[in-house]
Design a protein around this motif. Structure first.
Motif, short mmCIF file in Angstrom:
data_model
loop_
_atom_site.label_atom_id
_atom_site.label_comp_id
_atom_site.label_asym_id
_atom_site.label_seq_id
_atom_site.Cartn_x
_atom_site.Cartn_y
_atom_site.Cartn_z
N ASN A 71 -15.91 -5.51 15.97
CA ASN A 71 -16.19 -6.95 16.02
C ASN A 71 -15.16 -7.71 16.85
O ASN A 71 -15.02 -8.92 16.73
CB ASN A 71 -16.22 -7.54 14.60
N ASN A 72 -14.40 -6.99 17.70
CA ASN A 72 -13.36 -7.63 18.49
C ASN A 72 -13.97 -8.27 19.73
O ASN A 72 -13.74 -7.84 20.86
CB ASN A 72 -12.29 -6.60 18.88
N VAL A 73 -14.79 -9.29 19.50
CA VAL A 73 -15.46 -10.00 20.59
C VAL A 73 -15.19 -11.49 20.42
O VAL A 73 -15.35 -12.04 19.33
CB VAL A 73 -16.98 -9.74 20.59
N ILE A 74 -14.76 -12.13 21.50
CA ILE A 74 -14.48 -13.56 21.46
C ILE A 74 -15.69 -14.30 22.03
O ILE A 74 -16.09 -14.07 23.17
CB ILE A 74 -13.22 -13.91 22.28
N GLU A 75 -16.27 -15.19 21.22
CA GLU A 75 -17.48 -15.91 21.61
C GLU A 75 -17.09 -17.24 22.27
O GLU A 75 -16.36 -18.03 21.67
CB GLU A 75 -18.36 -16.16 20.39
N ILE A 76 -17.57 -17.47 23.49
CA ILE A 76 -17.25 -18.71 24.19
C ILE A 76 -18.47 -19.22 24.95
O ILE A 76 -19.47 -18.52 25.11
CB ILE A 76 -16.10 -18.52 25.20
N SER A 77 -18.30 -20.43 25.45
CA SER A 77 -19.21 -20.96 26.46
C SER A 77 -18.33 -21.59 27.53
O SER A 77 -17.73 -22.65 27.30
CB SER A 77 -20.16 -22.01 25.88
N GLY A 78 -18.21 -20.91 28.66
CA GLY A 78 -17.38 -21.43 29.73
C GLY A 78 -17.88 -22.77 30.25
O GLY A 78 -17.11 -23.68 30.53
#
Length: 432
Positions: A304-311
């Motif tokens: 689960n080492n995922v960083i969720e973003i919206s650039g």
């Protein structure tokens, strides 16, 4: 400015000046003696790291770079002037490689860092140097030595702490523009990024450098598309931030397959590159389909080492920056395998011309003609021009010390045969 990251140039350091043959002439001074001065040293070629440079364009169209020649010696024991060294300014991150031997000559990583990559030739001695009690009026002199020369490959690898990798349209350029002051070109079509862009991010007064690298496509590691020209830049990055378009190009692509494709290209280019520490960034989480794709993706990668973003919308960018900084701090305290391999050339030796002093080549050309060549012979040929009788004697003596005449006799040379030594044609008397 057009980005050029590889340039091939012939490097030739300057030749030393010739020594002089002269005799002191002054009224009421009888037999003033030899007064020929030494020649000056040739100019060396030096590379200098220059911050702010981003391209090797100035070198790209140069076939060769020559050092200046040292000044010849003069009468009254006057020493010839040493030639001024020539400096080549290169961007930080430039490797200089010997094309023939593949040896890394130097690695320029610091501003104003200097490396002598080709040393200028030493000046020859004038006849004043050869005066002895037995020979008070010598006409012996030395020609200046030739400087080092080699075919150089200048290869630029971007210096950055963090490399943004991913497929075209993953949103790397947008992300870089949001978290740094960099202003890369942004558009919604493949290969927007044609050149690496650098930006500096700040977190609590701490900074790190990011590089937005051109998007990779399938087959990039074997020369397809733009990727092969820029994969080399990833080698310099301590941390890789893998930016993934979690919308799958708005539902038309498999996110997991896109991720595997990039991993495959990293492995295909460099055996250790796929082991570099990686942060996975799920971009475009503002798109409806992205959340569903993310849940499926996390199950496929099994962590689960995922960083969720919206650039685009600026979501979670502070979290991303702080995570990058924490990871970099941890990496800097560890000695990774890739760092050991990358830095194995830390103690670079400045390139010097390496001759095989024992090399003598004797070729029977037929009809009583013999050709002599080789590095050892050429060194003597260059050093002692036979324009004076004394130089002819010392030239002969130096060849004798190489056992050249013995070699000629063993190969069948006879009295009266013509011995060709480069431009010289000498008749052999058979003595050895």
């Amino acid at each position: 400015m057009k980005f050029i990251d590889v340039a091939k140039v012939k490097i030739i350091a300057g030749k030393g000046g010739d020594g002089s043959v002269a005799f002191h002439r002054e009224l009421y001074v009888d037999k003033g003696g030899p007064s020929g001065g030494d020649g000056g040293n040739g100019g060396s070629i030096i590379v200098v790291g220059k911050s702010g440079m981003t391209t090797l364009l100035e070198l790209k169209f140069q076939k060769e770079i020559k050092g200046l020649v040292g000044e010849n010696g003069s009468k009254k024991k006057m020493h010839g002037k040493n030639a001024v060294d020539k400096k080549i300014f290169v961007p930080l991150g430039t490797l200089i490689i010997n094309e023939e031997t593949k040896e890394i000559v130097c690695d320029v990583t610091e501003p104003d860092q200097e490396f002598v990559i080709a040393k200028g030739g030493k000046g020859g001695r004038g006849n004043a140097r050869f005066a002895t009690s037995r020979n008070k009026a010598p006409t012996i002199f030395e020609a200046g030595q030739y400087g080092d020369s080699f075919n150089a490959i200048f290869e630029l690898k971007v210096l950055a702490d963090v490399g943004l990798i991913g497929l075209p349209n993953a949103g790397k350029s947008t992300l870089l523009s949001k978290i740094t002051s960099a202003r890369p070109k942004i558009a919604n079509y493949p290969f927007t990024t044609l050149t690496p862009h650098l930006g500096v991010a700040t977190v609590n007064k701490e900074t790190f450098v990011l590089a937005d690298l051109p998007g990779l496509i399938e087959g990039a590691s074997v020369g397809k598309g733009l990727g092969i020209s820029f994969l080399r830049h990833i080698e310099r990055c301590r941390l890789l931030v893998h930016v993934i378009d979690m919308s799958g190009n708005y539902g038309t692509e498999d996110v997991y397959e896109n991720y595997l494709q990039i991993r495959k290209e990293l492995k295909g280019y460099n055996i250790n590159l796929e082991n570099r520490t990686e942060l996975i960034v799920a971009n475009k989480m503002d798109v409806d389909i992205s959340l569903e794709n993310l849940k499926k993706f996390k199950k496929q990668i099994k962590h689960n080492n995922v960083i969720e973003i919206s650039g685009l919308m600026g979501q979670n960018l502070d979290l991303l920056k702080s995570t990058i900084l924490k990871t970099l701090v941890k990496l800097k305290s560890e000695k990774n395998l890739w760092e050991i391999n990358e830095n194995k050339h830390e103690d670079f030796k400045h390139y010097t011309l390496t001759d095989n002093d024992d090399e003598i080549i004797v070729t029977n050309k037929g009809n009583g003609v013999w050709e002599v060549s080789g590095q050892a012979v050429q060194k003597i040929y260059n050093r002692y021009p036979i324009s004076t009788y004394d130089n002819l004697l010392i030239f002969n003596k130096k060849l004798h010390s190489l056992d050249l005449f013995k070699t000629l006799a063993n190969k069948g040379a006879k009295v009266g045969d013509m011995i060709k030594i480069f431009d010289y044609e000498l008749e052999w008397d058979g003595e050895w």
